[in-house]
Every structure is written in structure tokens, then in C-alpha cells.
Design an enzyme around this catalytic site. Structure first.
Site, mmCIF file in Angstrom:
data_model
loop_
_atom_site.group_PDB
_atom_site.id
_atom_site.type_symbol
_atom_site.label_atom_id
_atom_site.label_comp_id
_atom_site.label_asym_id
_atom_site.label_seq_id
_atom_site.Cartn_x
_atom_site.Cartn_y
_atom_site.Cartn_z
ATOM 1 N N ASN A 16 0.834 -1.208 0.000
ATOM 2 C CA ASN A 16 0.000 0.000 0.000
ATOM 3 C C ASN A 16 0.865 1.253 0.000
ATOM 4 O O ASN A 16 0.535 2.255 -0.641
ATOM 5 C CB ASN A 16 -0.941 -0.006 1.205
ATOM 6 C CG ASN A 16 -2.177 -0.835 0.948
ATOM 7 O OD1 ASN A 16 -3.040 -0.456 0.162
ATOM 8 N ND2 ASN A 16 -2.239 -2.010 1.570
ATOM 9 N N ARG A 55 0.826 -1.984 15.072
ATOM 10 C CA ARG A 55 0.897 -1.511 16.465
ATOM 11 C C ARG A 55 -0.450 -0.951 16.861
ATOM 12 O O ARG A 55 -1.066 -0.207 16.110
ATOM 13 C CB ARG A 55 1.923 -0.369 16.608
ATOM 14 C CG ARG A 55 3.346 -0.781 16.414
ATOM 15 C CD ARG A 55 3.849 -1.679 17.494
ATOM 16 N NE ARG A 55 3.891 -1.020 18.804
ATOM 17 C CZ ARG A 55 4.334 -1.609 19.905
ATOM 18 N NH1 ARG A 55 4.740 -2.856 19.876
ATOM 19 N NH2 ARG A 55 4.341 -0.966 21.064
ATOM 20 N N ASN A 71 -5.977 5.060 8.053
ATOM 21 C CA ASN A 71 -5.575 3.647 8.072
ATOM 22 C C ASN A 71 -6.325 2.929 6.966
ATOM 23 O O ASN A 71 -7.402 3.365 6.547
ATOM 24 C CB ASN A 71 -5.944 3.018 9.427
ATOM 25 C CG ASN A 71 -5.545 1.558 9.513
ATOM 26 O OD1 ASN A 71 -4.436 1.183 9.095
ATOM 27 N ND2 ASN A 71 -6.416 0.715 10.024
ATOM 28 N N HIS A 113 -7.917 -0.862 6.091
ATOM 29 C CA HIS A 113 -8.271 -2.141 6.725
ATOM 30 C C HIS A 113 -8.852 -3.064 5.657
ATOM 31 O O HIS A 113 -9.695 -2.629 4.864
ATOM 32 C CB HIS A 113 -9.296 -1.891 7.836
ATOM 33 C CG HIS A 113 -9.684 -3.141 8.549
ATOM 34 N ND1 HIS A 113 -8.832 -3.783 9.429
ATOM 35 C CD2 HIS A 113 -10.815 -3.907 8.493
ATOM 36 C CE1 HIS A 113 -9.428 -4.871 9.896
ATOM 37 N NE2 HIS A 113 -10.619 -4.960 9.343
HETATM 38 C C1 GRF Z 1 -3.046 -4.676 4.068
HETATM 39 O O1 GRF Z 1 -3.904 -5.751 3.791
HETATM 40 C C2 GRF Z 1 -3.761 -3.620 4.868
HETATM 41 O O2 GRF Z 1 -5.126 -3.542 4.569
HETATM 42 C C3 GRF Z 1 -3.560 -4.095 6.281
HETATM 43 O O3 GRF Z 1 -2.275 -4.651 6.311
HETATM 44 C C4 GRF Z 1 -1.914 -5.081 5.001
HETATM 45 C C5 GRF Z 1 -0.634 -4.401 4.666
HETATM 46 O O4 GRF Z 1 -0.128 -4.834 3.444
HETATM 47 N N1 GRF Z 1 -3.746 -3.006 7.207
HETATM 48 P P1 GRF Z 1 1.031 -4.011 2.732
HETATM 49 O O5 GRF Z 1 2.203 -3.986 3.720
HETATM 50 O O6 GRF Z 1 0.521 -2.664 2.409
HETATM 51 O O7 GRF Z 1 1.361 -4.819 1.506
#
Ligand code: GRF
Length: 217
Positions: A16, A94, A110, A112
Site C-alpha cells: 500500500n 501496532r 488507516n 483495513h
Molecule cells: C493490508 O492488507 C492492509 O489492509 C492491512 O495490512 C496489510 C498491509 O499490506 N492493514 P502491505 O504492507 O501494504 O502490503
């Protein structure tokens, strides 16, 4: 208008984070990613951020043990030292204290991997499959002290297939995450959101496309 200064907090691979960095390369993007911080030394995303020319920092949480606020004070100092205006959590593993959340109230997002308020917490894809839901997805929201709560900025949905496994479903949802996080940050950074009675208004009716699963052809 000056671009908003953004820090991304990660603990892992940072896909992400990469999507946000890529989006922010566009000239008209209202935010610039100026810093990536990991609480885990050597997190995969750090190298990717560094390769992309973004400043990186590691603020390890482990040495602080149970003293979460002491860790967060150090984190906060780093953010302030870089004049950060908006914080994006992207796989940052965290739990945050009310103190830290308060510092960044209305300025911290954030992502999710579920359509909140369904499936807060972990193992969202397993639980969605166990429930047999037909539509699943991802949510970008403002961070509040309660985990995986807070005003929803944007959501994206995908169809759940009969033969999905948690991994195949996670992959389809991740594709949506990579679209909605940059779009949600664009919206927030450009001032296109306002918080009203605990919910986030975007002044945008959005799409009138219905996702119906299964589609009867
Ligand atoms: C993603 O699925 C996000 O929704 C969640 O943790 C994961 C992180 O993946 N909070 P990345 O490190 O962005 O590939």
C-alpha cells in the site's frame, strides 16, 4: 496549493505504501510522501521506499516493551521534526494509544482489509469466507482510539467467489486497497472531506454502479 507533507508508517512489505508513493508522483497529486517509518528494523517496505528516493527511518517498538506511549513519543518527535501534516498507516502492526491518536486526530488514516464495520481485527478474509458473504472489500478510515473504527473515507468492494481461499480473496481485496488508498489520500489532502458527527462527508455521491453477487446472466 502546497502539497501536504505525508508520512507512511509500515511494519512489513509495504505494497500500500508503494501504491501511495506511485500516486504521489502525479504532478497534480495534493500530497507528497516525504517519509516512511517502520517500527520493525529491515521491514521489506523500507528498501522499496528508499529505492523510490523517499527518506526512511526506523523507530523500533520492541525495545520499549509494554511502554507503548514511550515508543509513540519517539515516533511523534520524528514526525514533528519532519513537519509532517498527515500520517498514513499502511500495515503498521501496532495498537496506538489514545495519546498518540489525539496528536493526529483528523490527520491520520488507516487501511483495513474489510468493509468496516464488519470484520474488525485480524483474519478478515478467513472470517468473511467462513460467513459466506458474497461481497467483501477494504476501507480507508480516519484513526480513532478504538481499533478499526473511525470515520470512513472510502470503501471498495469485490465479489467473493465460490472457490476463493483466504489467499485468493486477499489478493483481490489488495488490488482494491491499492486503488482506494491513493484516492482517499487525494480526497483528504485536497480538503475534500469534512468530519460531521463522527462521520466523514465527501460531498460526492460517487458511483451509482451496483455490485451484485452472484450476477445472474
Ligand atoms: C493490508 O492488507 C492492509 O489492509 C492491512 O495490512 C496489510 C498491509 O499490506 N492493514 P502491505 O504492507 O501494504 O502490503
Amino acid at each position: 496549493m502546497a502539497r501536504r507533507r505525508v508520512a507512511i508508517l509500515i511494519s512489513g512489505r509495504g505494497s500500500n505504501m508503494t501504491a501511495l508513493i506511485e500516486a504521489a508522483k502525479a504532478k497534480d497529486y495534493p500530497a507528497e510522501i516525504v517519509l516512511v517509518i517502520s517500527n520493525i528494523a529491515g521491514a521489506g517496505g523500507l528498501a522499496k521506499a528508499s529505492d523510490a528516493g523517499i527518506e526512511i527511518a526506523t523507530v523500533e517498538s520492541k525495545p520499549f516493551g509494554k511502554d507503548r506511549e514511550a515508543f509513540e513519543r519517539k515516533l511523534h518527535d520524528v514526525l514533528v521534526a519532519h513537519n509532517i501534516e498527515l500520517v498514513c498507516l499502511a500495515g503498521f502492526l501496532r495498537l496506538l494509544t489514545p495519546w498518540f491518536v489525539k496528536q493526529w486526530e483528523g490527520r491520520m488514516l488507516n487501511i483495513h482489509p474489510a468493509l468496516l464495520p464488519s470484520y474488525r481485527g485480524l483474519h478478515t478474509h478467513e472470517r468473511a469466507l467462513a460467513d459466506g458473504v458474497k461481497i467483501h472489500g477494504a476501507t480507508v478510515h480516519f484513526v480513532v482510539p478504538e481499533m478499526d473504527s473511525g470515520p470512513i473515507v472510502m470503501q471498495g468492494a469485490v465479489a467473493v467467489h465460490d472457490d476463493d481461499t483466504p489467499d485468493t480473496l486477499a489478493l483481490r481485496v489488495l488490488g482494491v486497497e491499492h486503488r482506494i488508498y491513493p484516492d482517499a489520500l487525494r480526497l483528504v489532502a485536497s480538503g475534500g472531506t469534512r468530519l460531521e458527527n463522527g462521520s466523514c462527508k465527501t460531498g460526492n455521491a460517487g458511483s451509482d454502479t451496483a455490485l451484485i453477487v452472484p450476477a445472474i446472466t
